[in-house]
Design a protein around this motif. Structure first.
Motif, mmCIF file in Angstrom:
data_model
loop_
_atom_site.group_PDB
_atom_site.id
_atom_site.type_symbol
_atom_site.label_atom_id
_atom_site.label_comp_id
_atom_site.label_asym_id
_atom_site.label_seq_id
_atom_site.Cartn_x
_atom_site.Cartn_y
_atom_site.Cartn_z
ATOM 1 N N ASP A 177 0.742 -1.278 -0.025
ATOM 2 C CA ASP A 177 -0.045 -0.073 -0.187
ATOM 3 C C ASP A 177 0.900 1.092 0.144
ATOM 4 O O ASP A 177 0.464 2.045 -0.722
ATOM 5 C CB ASP A 177 -0.978 -0.017 1.283
ATOM 6 N N ASN A 178 1.744 1.181 0.744
ATOM 7 C CA ASN A 178 2.864 2.344 1.060
ATOM 8 C C ASN A 178 3.723 2.492 -0.412
ATOM 9 O O ASN A 178 4.137 3.688 -0.871
ATOM 10 C CB ASN A 178 3.650 2.309 2.007
ATOM 11 N N MET A 179 3.794 1.580 -1.110
ATOM 12 C CA MET A 179 4.723 1.798 -2.319
ATOM 13 C C MET A 179 3.759 1.866 -3.557
ATOM 14 O O MET A 179 4.299 1.942 -4.594
ATOM 15 C CB MET A 179 5.531 0.159 -2.642
ATOM 16 N N GLN A 180 2.478 1.928 -3.541
ATOM 17 C CA GLN A 180 1.609 1.963 -4.697
ATOM 18 C C GLN A 180 1.981 3.368 -5.447
ATOM 19 O O GLN A 180 1.979 3.314 -6.708
ATOM 20 C CB GLN A 180 0.198 1.905 -4.126
ATOM 21 N N PRO A 181 2.210 4.431 -4.694
ATOM 22 C CA PRO A 181 2.425 5.539 -5.468
ATOM 23 C C PRO A 181 3.807 5.410 -6.408
ATOM 24 O O PRO A 181 3.748 5.954 -7.402
ATOM 25 C CB PRO A 181 2.873 7.061 -4.348
ATOM 26 N N ALA A 182 4.805 4.830 -5.890
ATOM 27 C CA ALA A 182 5.968 4.687 -6.359
ATOM 28 C C ALA A 182 5.894 3.663 -7.642
ATOM 29 O O ALA A 182 6.257 3.610 -8.684
ATOM 30 C CB ALA A 182 7.136 4.372 -5.561
#
Length: 87
Positions: A39-44
């Protein structure tokens, strides 16, 4: 609530050991740790997708690269703020 789709995931022993240790230290299940990380890596991941699409379509990747730079800078600011709070 967003529908969650279950996927299968295989990891090597070192990753499993790391996830096990993180789970023990945080008291959270390994699956939650992996889900939160993704979830935290989704933007990247979205920026990577956008850059790859631009390359595939022979378009400029400058906007995607700038977004990635901004994301890294924001992350560094957050880490610096966290380090200040911890001190």
């Amino acid at each position: 609530m967003t529908e969650r789709i279950r996927i299968n995931l295989s990891v090597d022993k070192e990753m499993n050991d790391l996830l096990t240790e993180l789970a023990e230290l945080t008291g959270r299940p390994k699956t939650t740790i992996v889900k939160d990380f993704l979830d935290n890596m989704q933007p990247a991941m979205e920026m990577t997708r956008d850059g790859l699409k631009a390359l595939k379509d022979n378009k400029s990747i400058s906007p995607a690269l700038q977004n990635m730079i901004n994301l890294v800078e924001d992350g560094m600011k957050e880490m610096n703020e966290f380090n200040q709070e911890v001190k």
